[in-house]
Write a protein that holds these residues in place. Structure first.
Motif, PDB file in Angstrom:
ATOM      1  N   UNK A 102      -6.228   1.158   8.097  1.00  0.00           N
ATOM      2  CA  UNK A 102      -4.913   1.161   8.758  1.00  0.00           C
ATOM      3  C   UNK A 102      -3.789   1.250   7.740  1.00  0.00           C
ATOM      4  N   UNK A 103      -3.797   0.388   6.702  1.00  0.00           N
ATOM      5  CA  UNK A 103      -2.681   0.364   5.760  1.00  0.00           C
ATOM      6  C   UNK A 103      -2.708   1.559   4.789  1.00  0.00           C
ATOM      7  N   UNK A 104      -3.859   2.265   4.726  1.00  0.00           N
ATOM      8  CA  UNK A 104      -3.975   3.431   3.828  1.00  0.00           C
ATOM      9  C   UNK A 104      -3.966   4.754   4.598  1.00  0.00           C
ATOM     10  N   UNK A 105      -3.507   4.724   5.836  1.00  0.00           N
ATOM     11  CA  UNK A 105      -3.545   5.936   6.669  1.00  0.00           C
ATOM     12  C   UNK A 105      -2.648   7.042   6.122  1.00  0.00           C
ATOM     13  N   UNK A 106      -1.617   6.686   5.355  1.00  0.00           N
ATOM     14  CA  UNK A 106      -0.724   7.697   4.790  1.00  0.00           C
ATOM     15  C   UNK A 106      -1.309   8.407   3.575  1.00  0.00           C
ATOM     16  N   UNK A 107      -2.419   7.882   3.032  1.00  0.00           N
ATOM     17  CA  UNK A 107      -2.999   8.435   1.815  1.00  0.00           C
ATOM     18  C   UNK A 107      -3.915   9.611   2.127  1.00  0.00           C
ATOM     19  N   UNK A 108      -3.894  10.688   1.301  1.00  0.00           N
ATOM     20  CA  UNK A 108      -4.820  11.799   1.524  1.00  0.00           C
ATOM     21  C   UNK A 108      -6.242  11.372   1.171  1.00  0.00           C
ATOM     22  N   UNK A 109      -7.223  11.799   1.972  1.00  0.00           N
ATOM     23  CA  UNK A 109      -8.621  11.431   1.722  1.00  0.00           C
ATOM     24  C   UNK A 109      -9.153  12.259   0.572  1.00  0.00           C
ATOM     25  N   UNK A 110      -9.577  11.584  -0.503  1.00  0.00           N
ATOM     26  CA  UNK A 110     -10.118  12.304  -1.661  1.00  0.00           C
ATOM     27  C   UNK A 110     -11.571  12.699  -1.422  1.00  0.00           C
ATOM     28  N   UNK A 111     -12.284  11.903  -0.670  1.00  0.00           N
ATOM     29  CA  UNK A 111     -13.679  12.197  -0.345  1.00  0.00           C
ATOM     30  C   UNK A 111     -13.769  12.603   1.117  1.00  0.00           C
ATOM     31  N   UNK A 112     -14.422  13.715   1.394  1.00  0.00           N
ATOM     32  CA  UNK A 112     -14.573  14.183   2.762  1.00  0.00           C
ATOM     33  C   UNK A 112     -15.617  13.343   3.478  1.00  0.00           C
ATOM     34  N   UNK A 113     -15.446  13.118   4.790  1.00  0.00           N
ATOM     35  CA  UNK A 113     -16.444  12.346   5.542  1.00  0.00           C
ATOM     36  C   UNK A 113     -17.745  13.127   5.668  1.00  0.00           C
ATOM     37  N   UNK A 114     -18.825  12.412   5.955  1.00  0.00           N
ATOM     38  CA  UNK A 114     -20.130  13.053   6.130  1.00  0.00           C
ATOM     39  C   UNK A 114     -20.054  14.111   7.220  1.00  0.00           C
ATOM     40  N   UNK A 115     -20.640  15.270   6.947  1.00  0.00           N
ATOM     41  CA  UNK A 115     -20.647  16.350   7.930  1.00  0.00           C
ATOM     42  C   UNK A 115     -19.434  17.253   7.877  1.00  0.00           C
ATOM     43  N   UNK A 146       0.813  -1.217   0.000  1.00  0.00           N
ATOM     44  CA  UNK A 146       0.000   0.000   0.000  1.00  0.00           C
ATOM     45  C   UNK A 146       0.841   1.259   0.000  1.00  0.00           C
ATOM     46  N   UNK A 147       2.049   1.208   0.623  1.00  0.00           N
ATOM     47  CA  UNK A 147       2.906   2.391   0.705  1.00  0.00           C
ATOM     48  C   UNK A 147       3.420   2.868  -0.671  1.00  0.00           C
ATOM     49  N   UNK A 148       3.298   1.988  -1.666  1.00  0.00           N
ATOM     50  CA  UNK A 148       3.758   2.357  -3.004  1.00  0.00           C
ATOM     51  C   UNK A 148       2.759   3.275  -3.734  1.00  0.00           C
ATOM     52  N   UNK A 149       1.537   3.426  -3.193  1.00  0.00           N
ATOM     53  CA  UNK A 149       0.474   4.156  -3.884  1.00  0.00           C
ATOM     54  C   UNK A 149       0.009   5.354  -3.060  1.00  0.00           C
ATOM     55  N   UNK A 150      -0.510   6.356  -3.755  1.00  0.00           N
ATOM     56  CA  UNK A 150      -0.894   7.605  -3.084  1.00  0.00           C
ATOM     57  C   UNK A 150      -2.399   7.751  -2.872  1.00  0.00           C
ATOM     58  N   UNK A 151      -3.191   6.798  -3.369  1.00  0.00           N
ATOM     59  CA  UNK A 151      -4.646   6.859  -3.152  1.00  0.00           C
ATOM     60  C   UNK A 151      -5.224   5.453  -3.157  1.00  0.00           C
ATOM     61  N   UNK A 152      -6.372   5.321  -2.525  1.00  0.00           N
ATOM     62  CA  UNK A 152      -7.023   4.008  -2.456  1.00  0.00           C
ATOM     63  C   UNK A 152      -7.460   3.537  -3.844  1.00  0.00           C
ATOM     64  N   UNK A 153      -7.917   4.472  -4.673  1.00  0.00           N
ATOM     65  CA  UNK A 153      -8.347   4.075  -6.024  1.00  0.00           C
ATOM     66  C   UNK A 153      -7.170   3.511  -6.811  1.00  0.00           C
ATOM     67  N   UNK A 154      -5.986   4.100  -6.640  1.00  0.00           N
ATOM     68  CA  UNK A 154      -4.795   3.609  -7.331  1.00  0.00           C
ATOM     69  C   UNK A 154      -4.400   2.228  -6.812  1.00  0.00           C
ATOM     70  N   UNK A 155      -4.496   2.023  -5.488  1.00  0.00           N
ATOM     71  CA  UNK A 155      -4.201   0.711  -4.891  1.00  0.00           C
ATOM     72  C   UNK A 155      -5.162  -0.350  -5.426  1.00  0.00           C
ATOM     73  N   UNK A 156      -6.460   0.004  -5.469  1.00  0.00           N
ATOM     74  CA  UNK A 156      -7.458  -0.946  -5.964  1.00  0.00           C
ATOM     75  C   UNK A 156      -7.259  -1.288  -7.426  1.00  0.00           C
ATOM     76  N   UNK A 157      -6.755  -0.309  -8.196  1.00  0.00           N
ATOM     77  CA  UNK A 157      -6.564  -0.531  -9.631  1.00  0.00           C
ATOM     78  C   UNK A 157      -5.299  -1.329  -9.920  1.00  0.00           C
ATOM     79  N   UNK A 158      -4.210  -1.066  -9.192  1.00  0.00           N
ATOM     80  CA  UNK A 158      -2.908  -1.678  -9.482  1.00  0.00           C
ATOM     81  C   UNK A 158      -2.638  -2.956  -8.680  1.00  0.00           C
ATOM     82  N   UNK A 159      -3.246  -3.083  -7.503  1.00  0.00           N
ATOM     83  CA  UNK A 159      -3.005  -4.268  -6.648  1.00  0.00           C
ATOM     84  C   UNK A 159      -4.341  -4.765  -6.111  1.00  0.00           C
ATOM     85  N   UNK A 160      -5.131  -5.329  -7.004  1.00  0.00           N
ATOM     86  CA  UNK A 160      -6.489  -5.729  -6.652  1.00  0.00           C
ATOM     87  C   UNK A 160      -6.527  -6.766  -5.529  1.00  0.00           C
ATOM     88  N   UNK A 161      -5.589  -7.728  -5.561  1.00  0.00           N
ATOM     89  CA  UNK A 161      -5.584  -8.805  -4.561  1.00  0.00           C
ATOM     90  C   UNK A 161      -5.382  -8.232  -3.168  1.00  0.00           C
TER      91      UNK A 161
END
Length: 566
Positions: free
Chosen positions: A100-113, A72-87
């Motif tokens: 936990x493993x994506x805590x270093x990634x910036x949140x692209x979508x803001x949480x509710x509220x 996960x540390x090789x990628x900068x967003x969850x969408x990129x992780x899902x696209x490049x390392x699906x397993x």
């Protein structure tokens, strides 16, 4: 060309080992050399020959949380992780490690509220217009619209669209002052122009203006200039209307090009309103100079065509034509040009005020009117054909049987055709075909109830047509066409035995023999008609022969020219 098949005995252990060394995984080996890998599996050489290969699939338990975190540390967003390392992504998601493993990634979508009013305001300060805010700060803009505080946080922005009530009469008059003509006003401030027309202030707002200098005799040259180096040049007596036509007409070269490429354009007036001839000459010059500059011309022609002309269908001519008709539908069919001009210019209701309306108002067809209309007809079929609206109203309201009591029934009631009545009807005919053609109801009833053969026993069998039977069948018919339609079996028997001309001797010949239509017979036939159209319709054989042999014009000299069918 297909690859030649390798002999089975070719894959020895040495050959398989040599082939296996070319690949790093079993999957790659299987895809490129299935026969070699099949031989290895078949002979049990796998453990030895696959030692150098890496397993494409990880063993159970390989993907621990730490290994997933390292990937996960090789990628900068969850969408990129899902696209490049699906397993890894799917495994971490299913086991609850993803956050936990994506805590270093910036949140692209803001949480509710997240988007409170203060945060939305802070985001809005980055933009100068609401359109820019909506496009670049979509989340904050949506929250502001949903929360009802968009106007509060956008007070610093410049408005790009006027509110609906902005164009008052006073503002329209102020906007119109800089312009000398209505055309210039429409092109220079289309919003104020449209508002003045909609609210019927137009004449007052434009009172200071001169009459437009454009006319059918005075035109201006214009151009659509595209950002990719293409240009369309034309002339018009009304630039505003011409521009709108180009953009709205599906056949316009400009509209087609915009639809195909999405290119932006600039509309330019290249000359003032000048004489039509001078405008046409200027158009040709500008097309040639544009080509010399390397621009691509979208015009289909070389330019210089004036087109148009004085309007033929004026209001007075449309009114004079409309007085010839009693209904709008007759006017539309009889004079399409006048009707279209009146409709386009909104004169139709005025010039057709003398006409009677064919469509009745809602509620017109009450029971008494339906009864009066029904009394004119002798059957329900005629009633429905001649007055569909009255028939429909009567049927809808349940009056049909009451108001049609005087009519004769064209269809027999259920059970009418008994064996006795069918037998009496069948006695009139010499064949089943003639019986069926003349009275399908009786024939169908007899067939359905199983006594058709019994009541038709007097009729000649289709397979046993003798000469007398053929004569009796032919005597019922006045032409060979009718004979063939009603008694095809008798026709076949008569032709087969050579009796056909004899049994048909009493019939009127419809078709002329080959060679009948010679010049003299064609000329004699043509003299019966006043127009070529009537000649062609009533005597197609003579018409075709005359045309084929080249003397049609000569034998039709006496005819009216308006009747030409060619």
């Amino acid at each position: 060309m297909t690859k030649p098949k390798t002999p089975r005995k070719f894959w020895t252990k040495e050959a398989c080992a040599k082939e296996a060394k070319k690949y790093r995984t079993k999957k790659e080996f299987q895809a490129n050399s299935p026969s070699a890998i099949a031989a290895i599996y078949r002979n049990g050489w796998g453990n030895e020959l696959f030692k150098h290969m890496t397993e494409g699939r990880k063993p159970n338990g390989y993907w621990t949380k730490e290994r997933c975190r390292a990937v996960a540390k090789k990628y900068s967003s969850r969408s990129e992780l899902g696209r490049e390392a699906k397993v890894v992504y799917k495994l971490a998601l299913s086991r609850g490690w993803l956050d936990d493993i994506c805590s270093h990634m910036p949140a692209l979508c803001k949480p509710n509220g997240y988007w409170t009013k203060s945060r939305c305001h802070k985001e809005a300060l980055k933009y100068q217009t609401k359109k820019e805010f909506s496009r670049s700060g979509r989340g904050a803009h949506f929250a502001a619209v949903s929360g009802g505080f968009l106007d509060d946080i956008c007070g610093h922005m410049t408005a790009t669209h006027r509110p609906k009530s902005y164009w008052t009469k006073e503002r329209c008059m102020m906007a119109a002052k800089p312009f000398d003509t209505r055309t210039a006003f429409m092109e220079g401030n289309s919003a104020a122009y449209a508002a003045s027309v909609k609210e019927s202030w137009h004449d007052e707002v434009c009172a200071h203006m001169k009459g437009d200098t454009s006319s059918i005799l005075r035109r201006a040259v214009y151009a659509f200039v595209f950002e990719d180096g293409r240009i369309y040049i034309g002339i018009s007596c009304n630039l505003g209307n011409r521009r709108r036509c180009h953009l709205e007409s599906p056949t316009s070269q400009v509209a087609r090009y915009i639809k195909a490429t999405g290119s932006s354009y600039e509309f330019r007036q290249l000359t003032p309103y000048i004489s039509a001839t001078a405008a046409a000459e200027e158009e040709v010059k500008l097309i040639k100079s544009s080509q010399a500059e390397g621009l691509v011309i979208l015009n289909k022609t070389k330019g210089g065509e004036l087109g148009g002309g004085p309007r033929f269908w004026t209001k007075d001519k449309c009114r004079a034509e409309a007085l010839k008709y009693n209904h709008k539908s007759d006017f539309r069919k009889g004079c399409k040009g006048g009707y279209k001009a009146a409709y386009t210019n909104k004169w139709l209701d005025e010039i057709c005020s003398h006409m009677t309306e064919l469509c009745k108002p809602v509620g017109y067809w009450d029971k008494e009117r339906c009864r009066e209309e029904a009394s004119k007809c002798s059957s329900k079929a005629d009633f429905n054909r001649l007055s569909t609206s009255a028939y429909s109203a009567a049927q809808r309201n349940g009056w049909l049987d009451d108001i049609c009591g005087h009519m004769k029934e064209l269809c027999k009631p259920a059970g009418y055709w008994t064996k006795e009545l069918c037998g009496n009807e069948a006695q009139k005919y010499t064949s089943k075909a003639a019986f069926k053609a003349a009275n399908e109801g009786a024939y169908s009833a007899a067939y359905r109830k199983g006594f058709l053969n019994e009541i038709c026993s007097h009729m000649a069998e289709l397979k046993n047509w003798d000469k007398e039977g053929c004569k009796r069948a032919a005597a019922e018919c006045s032409s060979r066409t009718e004979f063939n339609r009603k008694h095809s079996g008798a026709v076949k028997a008569a032709k087969r035995n050579g009796w056909y001309d004899e049994v048909c001797a009493h019939m009127v010949g419809i078709s002329k023999p080959v060679g009948y239509w010679k010049r003299d017979t064609c000329e004699a036939e043509a003299k019966k008609y006043q127009t070529r159209n009537a000649f062609r319709k009533s005597s197609s054989g003579a018409y075709a022969a005359a045309r084929k042999n080249g003397y049609l014009d000569e034998i039709c000299e006496h005819m009216k020219k308006g009747g030409r069918s060619e």
